[in-house]
Write a protein that holds these residues in place. Structure first.
Motif, PDB file in Angstrom:
ATOM      1  N   PHE A  14     -25.353  43.504  43.697  1.00 46.68           N
ATOM      2  CA  PHE A  14     -26.080  44.267  42.458  1.00 46.68           C
ATOM      3  C   PHE A  14     -27.215  43.569  41.857  1.00 46.68           C
ATOM      4  O   PHE A  14     -26.982  42.171  41.404  1.00 46.68           O
ATOM      5  CB  PHE A  14     -25.175  44.832  41.620  1.00 46.68           C
ATOM      6  CG  PHE A  14     -25.759  45.558  40.485  1.00 46.68           C
ATOM      7  CD1 PHE A  14     -26.216  46.686  40.637  1.00 46.68           C
ATOM      8  CD2 PHE A  14     -25.931  44.823  39.163  1.00 46.68           C
ATOM      9  CE1 PHE A  14     -26.899  47.570  39.536  1.00 46.68           C
ATOM     10  CE2 PHE A  14     -26.480  45.802  38.103  1.00 46.68           C
ATOM     11  CZ  PHE A  14     -26.860  46.685  38.315  1.00 46.68           C
ATOM     12  N   TYR A  15     -28.411  44.085  41.922  1.00 47.33           N
ATOM     13  CA  TYR A  15     -29.469  43.183  41.428  1.00 47.33           C
ATOM     14  C   TYR A  15     -30.087  43.980  40.002  1.00 47.33           C
ATOM     15  O   TYR A  15     -30.189  45.153  39.939  1.00 47.33           O
ATOM     16  CB  TYR A  15     -30.785  43.637  42.424  1.00 47.33           C
ATOM     17  CG  TYR A  15     -31.881  42.769  41.927  1.00 47.33           C
ATOM     18  CD1 TYR A  15     -32.269  41.501  42.021  1.00 47.33           C
ATOM     19  CD2 TYR A  15     -33.075  43.512  41.745  1.00 47.33           C
ATOM     20  CE1 TYR A  15     -33.405  41.022  41.490  1.00 47.33           C
ATOM     21  CE2 TYR A  15     -34.368  43.424  41.305  1.00 47.33           C
ATOM     22  CZ  TYR A  15     -34.440  41.890  41.334  1.00 47.33           C
ATOM     23  OH  TYR A  15     -35.476  41.336  41.016  1.00 47.33           O
ATOM     24  N   TYR A  16     -30.302  43.117  39.012  1.00 43.49           N
ATOM     25  CA  TYR A  16     -30.882  43.699  38.037  1.00 43.49           C
ATOM     26  C   TYR A  16     -31.890  42.676  37.271  1.00 43.49           C
ATOM     27  O   TYR A  16     -31.875  41.410  37.360  1.00 43.49           O
ATOM     28  CB  TYR A  16     -29.847  43.583  36.941  1.00 43.49           C
ATOM     29  CG  TYR A  16     -28.997  42.570  36.532  1.00 43.49           C
ATOM     30  CD1 TYR A  16     -29.198  41.623  35.560  1.00 43.49           C
ATOM     31  CD2 TYR A  16     -27.881  42.222  37.460  1.00 43.49           C
ATOM     32  CE1 TYR A  16     -28.372  40.596  35.166  1.00 43.49           C
ATOM     33  CE2 TYR A  16     -26.826  41.335  37.356  1.00 43.49           C
ATOM     34  CZ  TYR A  16     -27.125  40.191  36.383  1.00 43.49           C
ATOM     35  OH  TYR A  16     -26.534  39.034  36.193  1.00 43.49           O
ATOM     36  N   ALA A  17     -32.982  43.101  36.675  1.00 49.42           N
ATOM     37  CA  ALA A  17     -34.057  42.020  36.346  1.00 49.42           C
ATOM     38  C   ALA A  17     -34.785  43.065  35.236  1.00 49.42           C
ATOM     39  O   ALA A  17     -35.707  43.579  35.364  1.00 49.42           O
ATOM     40  CB  ALA A  17     -35.076  42.021  37.460  1.00 49.42           C
ATOM     41  N   PRO A  18     -34.281  42.650  34.038  1.00 45.43           N
ATOM     42  CA  PRO A  18     -35.164  42.757  32.682  1.00 45.43           C
ATOM     43  C   PRO A  18     -36.170  42.149  32.665  1.00 45.43           C
ATOM     44  O   PRO A  18     -36.468  40.919  32.947  1.00 45.43           O
ATOM     45  CB  PRO A  18     -34.090  42.762  31.473  1.00 45.43           C
ATOM     46  CG  PRO A  18     -32.968  41.652  32.232  1.00 45.43           C
ATOM     47  CD  PRO A  18     -33.021  42.078  33.763  1.00 45.43           C
ATOM     48  N   ARG A  19     -37.485  42.722  32.109  1.00 43.62           N
ATOM     49  CA  ARG A  19     -38.456  41.758  32.034  1.00 43.62           C
ATOM     50  C   ARG A  19     -39.283  42.328  30.642  1.00 43.62           C
ATOM     51  O   ARG A  19     -39.375  43.303  30.241  1.00 43.62           O
ATOM     52  CB  ARG A  19     -39.486  42.064  33.310  1.00 43.62           C
ATOM     53  CG  ARG A  19     -39.617  43.443  33.500  1.00 43.62           C
ATOM     54  CD  ARG A  19     -40.708  43.842  34.664  1.00 43.62           C
ATOM     55  NE  ARG A  19     -40.579  43.303  35.704  1.00 43.62           N
ATOM     56  CZ  ARG A  19     -41.448  42.819  36.777  1.00 43.62           C
ATOM     57  NH1 ARG A  19     -42.634  43.143  36.500  1.00 43.62           N
ATOM     58  NH2 ARG A  19     -41.315  42.303  37.737  1.00 43.62           N
TER      59      ARG A  19
END
Length: 165
Positions: A120-125
């Protein structure tokens, strides 16, 4: 499962080529490995691509992909092999002001190297607009990897630039 995600990404990007109302973005980032794998990997280089449609004046939504390369360290246990991921994600952006944007990418990161199943991939920015077509981006990128009885995180903190194309 990996082939299904790859096929879905190809289909989505093929469809986006038919609709010229969106914005294509490309980016380059460098980062440091944090958390569970920081003892085995030194730094990271990530190349991003996204296609976003305007939902409202403040909200964009779309798809994102890229390539992530994390470089292995020499450790007491031997040399760690480099780790590569291909994220396939849904992307959302919220324009807080003319200069600042908050966003997140959520999806699946396909593991490229041997023994890497991805997760599972998550990337807050957070993005700061330097000009109309150039943003500075700070992101926390994580991949939750199922490692038998536990789940571990392959996490990076990255900084880079994003170009509107």
């Amino acid at each position: 499962m990996k082939k299904l995600f790859l096929l879905a990404a190809i289909a989505v990007f093929g469809i986006t080529g038919l609709n010229a109302q969106g914005q294509f973005n490309g980016g380059v980032n460098v980062g440091l490995i944090t958390g569970d794998f920081s003892d085995f990997y030194s730094f990271n280089i990530t190349v991003d691509a996204s296609y976003l449609w305007e939902v409202s004046d403040q909200i964009q939504a779309g798809v994102a992909t890229g390539f992530s390369q994390s470089f292995g360290k020499d450790t007491d246990f031997g040399d760690a092999e480099d780790a590569q991921f291909l994220p396939l994600a849904a992307a959302g952006r919220f324009n807080v002001s003319d200069e600042f944007t908050l966003g997140v990418d959520l999806g699946y990161a396909v593991g490229i190297n041997d023994g890497n199943d991805g997760g599972f991939y998550y990337a807050p920015r957070v993005q700061y607009a330097v000009s109309e077509s150039l943003d500075v981006v700070l992101a926390y990128r994580g991949v939750s990897i199922d490692a038998g009885p536990v789940t571990v995180g392959f996490n990076t903190i990255t900084a880079g630039v994003e170009f509107g194309l």
